[in-house]
Design a protein around this motif. Structure first.
Motif, mmCIF file in Angstrom:
data_model
loop_
_atom_site.group_PDB
_atom_site.id
_atom_site.type_symbol
_atom_site.label_atom_id
_atom_site.label_comp_id
_atom_site.label_asym_id
_atom_site.label_seq_id
_atom_site.Cartn_x
_atom_site.Cartn_y
_atom_site.Cartn_z
ATOM 1 N N LEU A 100 3.084 -12.925 5.159
ATOM 2 C CA LEU A 100 2.769 -12.479 3.713
ATOM 3 C C LEU A 100 2.637 -13.703 2.668
ATOM 4 C CD1 LEU A 100 5.703 -9.875 3.270
ATOM 5 C CD2 LEU A 100 3.426 -9.420 3.536
ATOM 6 N N GLN A 101 1.629 -13.466 1.847
ATOM 7 C CA GLN A 101 1.271 -14.310 0.914
ATOM 8 C C GLN A 101 2.253 -14.344 -0.390
ATOM 9 O OE1 GLN A 101 -0.737 -16.903 1.320
ATOM 10 N NE2 GLN A 101 -1.381 -16.195 3.281
ATOM 11 N N GLY A 102 2.698 -12.951 -0.454
ATOM 12 C CA GLY A 102 3.705 -12.867 -1.772
ATOM 13 C C GLY A 102 3.127 -11.724 -2.584
ATOM 14 N N ASP A 103 1.596 -11.742 -2.518
ATOM 15 C CA ASP A 103 1.248 -10.871 -3.714
ATOM 16 C C ASP A 103 0.614 -9.690 -3.289
ATOM 17 O OD1 ASP A 103 -0.865 -11.687 -1.845
ATOM 18 O OD2 ASP A 103 -2.420 -12.124 -3.299
ATOM 19 N N GLU A 104 1.174 -9.161 -1.768
ATOM 20 C CA GLU A 104 0.735 -7.837 -1.513
ATOM 21 C C GLU A 104 1.826 -6.805 -1.931
ATOM 22 O OE1 GLU A 104 0.181 -10.972 1.816
ATOM 23 O OE2 GLU A 104 1.545 -10.758 0.352
ATOM 24 N N ARG A 105 1.155 -5.427 -1.999
ATOM 25 C CA ARG A 105 2.215 -4.412 -2.208
ATOM 26 C C ARG A 105 2.984 -3.943 -1.106
ATOM 27 N NH1 ARG A 105 -1.440 -0.334 -5.526
ATOM 28 N NH2 ARG A 105 -2.814 -0.443 -3.420
ATOM 29 N N VAL A 106 4.221 -4.235 -0.941
ATOM 30 C CA VAL A 106 5.069 -3.883 0.249
ATOM 31 C C VAL A 106 5.786 -2.723 0.060
ATOM 32 C CG1 VAL A 106 6.790 -4.794 1.802
ATOM 33 C CG2 VAL A 106 5.135 -6.729 0.861
ATOM 34 N N VAL A 107 5.899 -1.763 0.989
ATOM 35 C CA VAL A 107 6.843 -0.730 0.823
ATOM 36 C C VAL A 107 8.354 -1.228 0.983
ATOM 37 C CG1 VAL A 107 7.288 1.513 1.950
ATOM 38 C CG2 VAL A 107 5.065 0.631 2.147
ATOM 39 N N LEU A 108 8.909 -0.608 -0.230
ATOM 40 C CA LEU A 108 10.242 -1.351 -0.296
ATOM 41 C C LEU A 108 11.115 -0.441 0.544
ATOM 42 C CD1 LEU A 108 12.047 -3.153 -1.935
ATOM 43 C CD2 LEU A 108 12.128 -1.595 -3.675
ATOM 44 N N ARG A 109 11.064 0.836 0.601
ATOM 45 C CA ARG A 109 12.091 1.842 1.535
ATOM 46 C C ARG A 109 11.410 2.812 1.993
ATOM 47 N NH1 ARG A 109 14.121 1.212 -3.607
ATOM 48 N NH2 ARG A 109 13.503 2.773 -5.267
ATOM 49 N N ALA A 110 12.024 3.413 2.619
ATOM 50 C CA ALA A 110 11.479 4.727 3.500
ATOM 51 C C ALA A 110 10.239 4.587 4.169
ATOM 52 C CB ALA A 110 11.238 5.949 2.330
ATOM 53 N N GLY A 111 10.057 3.324 4.663
ATOM 54 C CA GLY A 111 8.896 3.063 5.689
ATOM 55 C C GLY A 111 8.715 3.702 6.879
ATOM 56 N N GLY A 112 10.172 4.111 7.269
ATOM 57 C CA GLY A 112 10.035 4.652 8.734
ATOM 58 C C GLY A 112 9.608 6.197 8.659
ATOM 59 N N PHE A 113 9.333 6.739 7.348
ATOM 60 C CA PHE A 113 8.862 7.841 7.145
ATOM 61 C C PHE A 113 7.290 7.815 7.034
ATOM 62 C CE2 PHE A 113 13.131 8.426 5.977
ATOM 63 C CZ PHE A 113 13.559 9.492 6.673
ATOM 64 N N LEU A 114 6.794 6.910 7.130
ATOM 65 C CA LEU A 114 5.258 6.710 6.975
ATOM 66 C C LEU A 114 4.474 6.392 8.351
ATOM 67 C CD1 LEU A 114 5.047 4.356 3.720
ATOM 68 C CD2 LEU A 114 5.037 6.932 3.892
ATOM 69 N N THR A 115 3.322 6.559 8.414
ATOM 70 C CA THR A 115 2.291 6.213 9.284
ATOM 71 C C THR A 115 1.289 5.268 8.964
ATOM 72 O OG1 THR A 115 1.265 8.004 9.196
ATOM 73 C CG2 THR A 115 3.006 8.180 10.811
ATOM 74 N N GLU A 116 0.778 4.547 9.908
ATOM 75 C CA GLU A 116 -0.532 3.458 9.512
ATOM 76 C C GLU A 116 -1.572 4.371 9.338
ATOM 77 O OE1 GLU A 116 -2.178 -0.643 11.125
ATOM 78 O OE2 GLU A 116 -1.051 0.663 12.443
ATOM 79 N N GLY A 117 -2.249 4.059 8.193
ATOM 80 C CA GLY A 117 -3.611 4.855 8.004
ATOM 81 C C GLY A 117 -3.268 5.878 6.875
ATOM 82 N N GLU A 118 -2.138 6.324 6.654
ATOM 83 C CA GLU A 118 -1.738 7.280 5.736
ATOM 84 C C GLU A 118 -1.942 6.984 4.335
ATOM 85 O OE1 GLU A 118 2.495 10.242 4.666
ATOM 86 O OE2 GLU A 118 2.276 8.735 5.960
ATOM 87 N N THR A 119 -2.447 7.991 3.502
ATOM 88 C CA THR A 119 -2.725 7.811 2.008
ATOM 89 C C THR A 119 -1.395 7.908 1.266
ATOM 90 O OG1 THR A 119 -5.177 8.439 2.162
ATOM 91 C CG2 THR A 119 -4.150 8.438 0.023
ATOM 92 N N VAL A 120 -1.026 7.140 0.383
ATOM 93 C CA VAL A 120 0.150 7.390 -0.486
ATOM 94 C C VAL A 120 -0.147 6.978 -2.060
ATOM 95 C CG1 VAL A 120 1.882 6.771 1.454
ATOM 96 C CG2 VAL A 120 0.730 4.877 -0.072
ATOM 97 N N ARG A 121 0.745 7.204 -2.759
ATOM 98 C CA ARG A 121 0.754 7.092 -4.409
ATOM 99 C C ARG A 121 1.782 6.042 -4.252
ATOM 100 N NH1 ARG A 121 2.070 11.892 -7.808
ATOM 101 N NH2 ARG A 121 3.234 12.740 -6.064
ATOM 102 N N PRO A 122 1.396 4.887 -4.334
ATOM 103 C CA PRO A 122 2.346 3.684 -4.664
ATOM 104 C C PRO A 122 3.221 3.494 -6.204
ATOM 105 C CG PRO A 122 0.131 2.750 -4.871
ATOM 106 C CD PRO A 122 0.000 4.346 -4.449
ATOM 107 N N VAL A 123 4.263 3.355 -6.331
ATOM 108 C CA VAL A 123 4.946 3.124 -7.385
ATOM 109 C C VAL A 123 5.513 1.724 -7.535
ATOM 110 C CG1 VAL A 123 6.782 4.010 -9.098
ATOM 111 C CG2 VAL A 123 5.502 5.677 -7.725
ATOM 112 N N THR A 124 5.212 0.899 -8.471
ATOM 113 C CA THR A 124 5.555 -0.616 -8.352
ATOM 114 C C THR A 124 6.771 -0.694 -8.830
ATOM 115 O OG1 THR A 124 3.059 -1.200 -8.497
ATOM 116 C CG2 THR A 124 4.895 -2.813 -9.193
ATOM 117 N N GLU A 125 7.731 -1.614 -8.248
ATOM 118 C CA GLU A 125 9.172 -1.776 -8.789
ATOM 119 C C GLU A 125 9.148 -3.477 -8.952
ATOM 120 O OE1 GLU A 125 13.368 -2.094 -6.654
ATOM 121 O OE2 GLU A 125 12.788 0.081 -7.363
ATOM 122 N N THR A 126 9.561 -3.732 -9.998
ATOM 123 C CA THR A 126 9.634 -5.025 -10.389
ATOM 124 C C THR A 126 10.603 -5.715 -9.515
ATOM 125 O OG1 THR A 126 9.489 -4.507 -12.617
ATOM 126 C CG2 THR A 126 10.223 -6.862 -12.223
#
Length: 397
Positions: free
Chosen positions: A369-395
């Motif tokens: 990681l470089q640090g500027d990516e949008r990383v899924v914070l939680r519930a990643g186990g319910f996602l699949t690679e290539g799935e479309t999502v609506r990201p909500v940014t947390e500070t």
């Protein structure tokens, strides 16, 4: 003519029940109950909605998205300096332990002057061995010196008389040479006797078991009356200067991150006291079975530090600059550790990572990681690679 007029409390006008009618009261109670139930349902629905959204900002649908697109919380961790800490355990020991045994020929122990825990100075007598026989031998050596000195004096006198006669021709030069040799041999025997006496006295002095340096007596393995010899092994062990150390067992990776001179906090088992130590040496070899090495951490003397005891240590290691994520963002499978990131098209992408140090603030990501990516914070186990999502940014914290 008197007529009793019976007024009925219930009077129906235009199909409406008037007050005082029991049926009217029951109807009103039923309506109140119904509205109460409706109100409870509405409040519950609002609470459930708040719990689901957790106060997150409502994100408008993007083009191509619909209400079924899952919403995920993401964070950009950035990169910061992380001070590394290494926790390890080890055994307390004397930094310089001096085993003390019999130096001389040994014998019967007459007295023992110290106990474990005593402080001794350099040269202090720890135990005395009987020397009655050796003292007699020393006296005999002194007498041998006197005998040899008498022979040397006689040889010198004979030589002096011969030198006076040789001038008159009564004694040949060969006789003079013989007498000179006799005189020299006698003088040499005097020196031999003196050296033997000095040796005997040195051996007698070694019958006293003395401290080789100042320090703290750790063990005592001898008692009065015991017969000891050079093969009796260690009779006393002394910690030079009372200095202690912790032999900390550290994994080979962490050992490379520890610098000589680094400080740490040592906590002996059975006490809540903490002592500051300093790494003064790192093991040059790694144990093949445990894959660990030893860091030797010097400690000043304290009664709570007992050699052979167990202790834990926390020491600072090299600081690193890396992103840091909470444990909920890190996942793993048979391919290793990874995180899910959201790309520019709001698609879920797997990113393999290598983990670094773990602390209360999170897990450092050593690489991936470089640090500027949008990383899924939680519930990643319910996602699949290539799935479309609506990201909500947390500070990021």
């Amino acid at each position: 003519m008197n007529y009793e007029t019976k007024v009925d409390l219930a009077d129906t006008r235009d199909g409406v029940l008037l007050e005082g009618d029991p049926e009217a009261e029951a109807a009103r109670a039923k309506r109140r109950k119904m509205w109460t139930i409706v109100g409870v349902i509405v409040v519950g629905a609002l609470v459930a909605l708040w719990l689901l959204t957790r106060g997150e900002e409502t994100v408008p649908f993007a083009a191509g998205e619909d209400s079924t697109t899952p919403r995920v919380t993401v964070v950009s961790p950035g990169a910061g300096t992380i001070q590394g800490y290494i926790n390890a355990t080890g055994t307390l020991a004397a930094r310089r332990e001096m085993p003390v045994g019999v130096v001389g020929e040994g014998g019967r122990v007459v007295s023992v002057a110290v106990e474990p825990g005593d402080w001794v100075r350099a040269g202090q007598v720890l135990a005395v061995i009987d020397r009655s026989v050796q003292n007699q031998q020393a006296s005999a050596q002194e007498a041998q010196i006197n005998v040899a000195q008498a022979d040397a004096d006689l040889a010198q006198a004979n030589l002096d008389r011969a030198l006076q006669l040789v001038e008159r021709g009564f004694i040949s030069q060969a006789d003079i040479d013989r007498l000179t040799a006799t005189r020299d041999a006698a003088v040499a025997r005097v020196e031999v006797a003196r050296a033997q006496l000095a040796e005997r006295r040195a051996r007698n002095a070694q019958l006293n078991i003395v401290a080789p340096a100042a320090g703290l007596v750790l063990t005592r393995n001898v008692e009065p009356g015991q017969v000891v010899s050079p093969g009796s092994g260690t009779l006393f062990s002394i910690a030079r200067g009372g200095e202690m150390e912790l032999l900390a067992r550290i994994g080979e990776v962490e050992l490379g991150a520890v610098n000589v001179g680094a400080t740490g906090l040592v906590t002996p088992v059975g006490t809540d006291q903490q002592f500051t130590c300093q790494v003064w040496q790192k093991s040059p070899v790694i144990d093949e079975l445990t894959r660990q090495g030893t860091a030797r951490c010097a400690l000043s003397y304290d009664p709570a530090l007992r050699p052979g005891g167990f202790a834990s240590i926390e020491m600072a290691s090299q600081a690193v600059v890396a992103p840091r994520l909470p444990e909920s963002a890190i996942m793993s499978d048979d391919r290793g550790s990874y995180v899910y990131i959201i790309d520019d098209e709001n698609l879920v992408v797997r990113r393999d990572v290598e983990l670094g140090m773990i602390s209360d603030e999170g897990i450092a990501v050593a690489s991936g990681l470089q640090g500027d990516e949008r990383v899924v914070l939680r519930a990643g186990g319910f996602l699949t690679e290539g799935e479309t999502v609506r990201p909500v940014t947390e500070t990021a914290q």
